[in-house]
Design an enzyme around this catalytic site. Structure first.
Site, PDB file in Angstrom:
ATOM      1  CD  GLU A 125      -8.312-109.326 -34.962  1.00  0.00           C
ATOM      2  OE1 GLU A 125      -7.732-109.752 -35.991  1.00  0.00           O
ATOM      3  OE2 GLU A 125      -7.851-108.406 -34.256  1.00  0.00           O
TER       4      GLU A 125
ATOM      5  CD  GLU B 102      -5.828-107.027 -41.265  1.00  0.00           C
ATOM      6  OE1 GLU B 102      -4.762-106.607 -40.798  1.00  0.00           O
ATOM      7  OE2 GLU B 102      -6.696-107.597 -40.577  1.00  0.00           O
TER       8      GLU B 102
END
Length: 430
Positions: free
Chosen positions: A234, A345
Site C-alpha cells: 500500500e 479509508e
C-alpha cells in the site's frame, strides 16, 4: 490505618498482671492471639500499600526502558540531522544501515540498482505539479550514500495502544462492512493477474476528530484470501494523529503478508521496505495541499513488479523511484496480485456513541466534483507483459455511502477516474 492500628496495639498489651486467675489468664491469651493476628494483618496491609506505591513507578520505568530499546532499534545512527519546519527531525542514515537490513535475509547487503526499465506506457508528464515535502523547504538534503528517515520519538510510541501495535494497522482492506471500524470508499479490479498499478491522487488535509482514528487515500496491491494469508502493498497519503502526532497529510507506505497480524508496518518502522532515494522521507508531511474550490495538487504513485528480479518497486511523484519491497517478504505476491484497489479509508471508533466526524478525502461528497471532492485519475494496472493498461472492469464500493461516497468516470485526459470521500457524521450518517 497505621495510626489506628498502633492505638489498638497499645491497648492489647497494657493489661499484663502475673497474679491473674486462670480464667483471666485464658482470656488474656485469647486477647494476645487476636492482637497478634491484627498486628500481622496491619503489617501486610502496610507492605501492600508501599508495594503498590513502588510498583507503579517501577512499571512505568520498565515500559520506558522497553520503548527506548525499540527506539534504538529503529532510529539508526545518522551522519546528519535536518530540522523540519513542522517539527519533524529527519535523520540522514547510511543506506546499508537502514532498518530493512536488520532482516536476516538482507543483513550485510546493500540496496539493489534500480530496474533497467519501467512499465511500458509510463509517462512522467502525467504528474503536472511538483510536490515537495515540508522538511525539504529548508533546502537542506541528505548527502550521497544516505537516505532521509523521519525520526521516531518516545511520544510517537507512547501514543500507541501498545508497543506491539505501534506502526501497524489493525486491518486495512475493504472486505466486509463489519471491518473493525474501518470504512472504505474504493474502486477495484479483480479476476485477473496484476503486476502493478498506477494512479494520481490529489492531496487534502481531512479533519480527524478522534485520537485513534485516521484518514487515508492510497492504492492497494492485494493477493491471497481475506483470511490470515492476505498479502498487501500500500502507498499514498494519510492523516494520522496517533502515528505522527499532528494533522498533516503525509506520504506513507504499508505492507503485510499475514492480514496485518504479525508482519509488516508503516514506512520504515520495521525491516522490510528497502529505500534507495535520498530526497524523499517516507512518513514526512506533503506540501503543498489542495484547497476547496482552489488549486489542486496531486501526487503520482506507481507500484510494479520488476520482471527481472521479482521485487515490487515504488515510484512517487514525477518518476522518482523510492525503493522496493523484496519479493521474499510475501508468499502470494511473490507471483502476482489478484486485486487492485484505489480510494479512501477511515477509522470509525464510535467513541462518542455515534458515527465519527472524521473526514475522508476533502471532507466533501464525490458528486461535488473537481476542486471540491478528492479524486484519483489515470487509473492503470500493469499486465504480465510489463505494460500499463487502462482499467476494463472497474467496480465501486462504499461501505456507508451516506457517510463517504464514490463515483467513477472516464475521459480522454484523465482516463479512468474516481471521485470519493465525505464528511462522516451528518444527517444521513449517524
Amino acid at each position: 490505618m497505621l495510626t489506628h492500628s498502633k492505638t489498638k496495639h497499645r491497648y492489647c498489651f497494657t493489661n499484663t498482671n502475673p497474679n491473674m486467675p486462670p480464667s483471666s489468664s485464658k482470656s488474656l491469651m485469647i486477647l494476645t492471639f487476636v492482637c497478634t493476628m491484627f498486628l500481622f494483618v496491619s503489617v501486610i496491609e502496610s507492605a501492600s500499600i508501599n508495594e503498590t506505591r513502588i510498583f507503579k513507578p517501577m512499571e512505568e520505568l520498565r515500559k520506558l526502558r522497553t520503548v527506548r530499546a525499540h527506539l534504538k532499534k529503529i532510529n539508526k545512527p545518522s551522519v546528519k540531522t535536518i530540522q523540519s519546519p513542522d517539527g519533524d527531525l529527519i535523520d540522514c542514515v547510511a543506506t546499508h544501515l537502514q532498518p530493512a537490513f536488520d532482516h536476516p535475509k538482507l543483513r550485510g547487503q546493500k540496496p539493489l540498482e534500480p530496474p533497467s526499465e519501467r512499465p511500458k506506457g509510463h509517462n512522467s508528464s502525467d504528474e503536472t505539479f511538483e510536490i515537495i515535502q515540508k522538511w525539504a523547504e529548508s533546502n537542506e538534503f541528505c548527502p550521497d550514500g544516505t537516505i532521509p528517515i523521519r525520526r521516531t520519538t518516545e511520544k510517537d510510541i507512547l501514543r500507541a495502544s501498545s508497543l506491539k501495535r505501534f506502526g501497524r494497522k489493525i486491518r486495512g482492506v475493504r472486505h466486509d462492512t463489519m471491518n473493525g471500524g474501518h470504512e472504505h470508499a474504493v474502486g477495484f479490479v479483480n479476476g485477473d493477474r496484476y503486476f502493478g498499478a498506477k494512479a494520481s491522487m490529489n492531496v487534502w488535509t481531512p479533519r480527524v476528530t478522534e485520537p485513534y482514528e485516521f484518514s487515508l487515500s492510497q492504492l492497494w496491491v492485494i493477493s491471497g484470501s481475506f483470511g490470515n494469508d492476505l498479502n498487501t502493498i500500500e502507498a499514498g497519503w494519510q492523516v494520522s494523529p496517533d502515528l505522527y502526532g499532528d494533522g498533516y497529510p503525509r506520504f506513507f507506505t504499508y505492507w503485510t503478508s499475514d492480514a496485518y497480524q504479525e508482519t509488516g508496518c508503516y514506512n520504515l518502522l520495521c525491516s522490510g521496505f528497502v529505500q534507495t532515494n535520498d530526497r524523499i522521507a517516507i512518513g514526512a508531511a506533503i506540501s503543498p495541499r489542495s484547497s476547496y474550490n482552489g488549486k489542486q495538487f496531486d501526487i503520482g504513485v506507481m507500484i510494479w513488479k520488476d520482471p527481472k528480479h521479482g521485487h515490487w518497486w515504488l515510484q512517487f511523484g514525477s518518476g522518482v523511484l523510492i525503493g522496493y519491497w523484496p519479493s521474499f517478504l510475501f508468499n502470494h505476491l511473490q507471483k502476482h496480485a489478484s486485486m487492485i484497489q484505489f480510494g479512501g479509508e477511515i477509522v470509525n471508533s464510535r467513541s462518542r456513541g455515534h458515527h465519527t466526524s472524521t473526514q475522508m478525502g476533502s471532507g466533501h461528497f464525490a458528486h461535488e466534483g473537481y476542486r471540491k471532492a478528492a479524486y484519483f485519475r489515470n487509473l492503470q494496472v500493469v499486465d504480465w507483459d510489463n505494460s500499463l493498461l487502462p482499467l476494463s472492469n472497474l467496480h465501486l464500493l462504499a461501505d456507508h455511502p451516506h457517510c463517504y461516497g464514490i463515483i467513477a468516470g472516464k475521459n480522454n485526459v484523465w482516463g479512468n477516474y474516481i471521485y470519493y470521500g465525505g464528511p462522516g457524521r451528518n444527517a444521513g450518517c449517524q
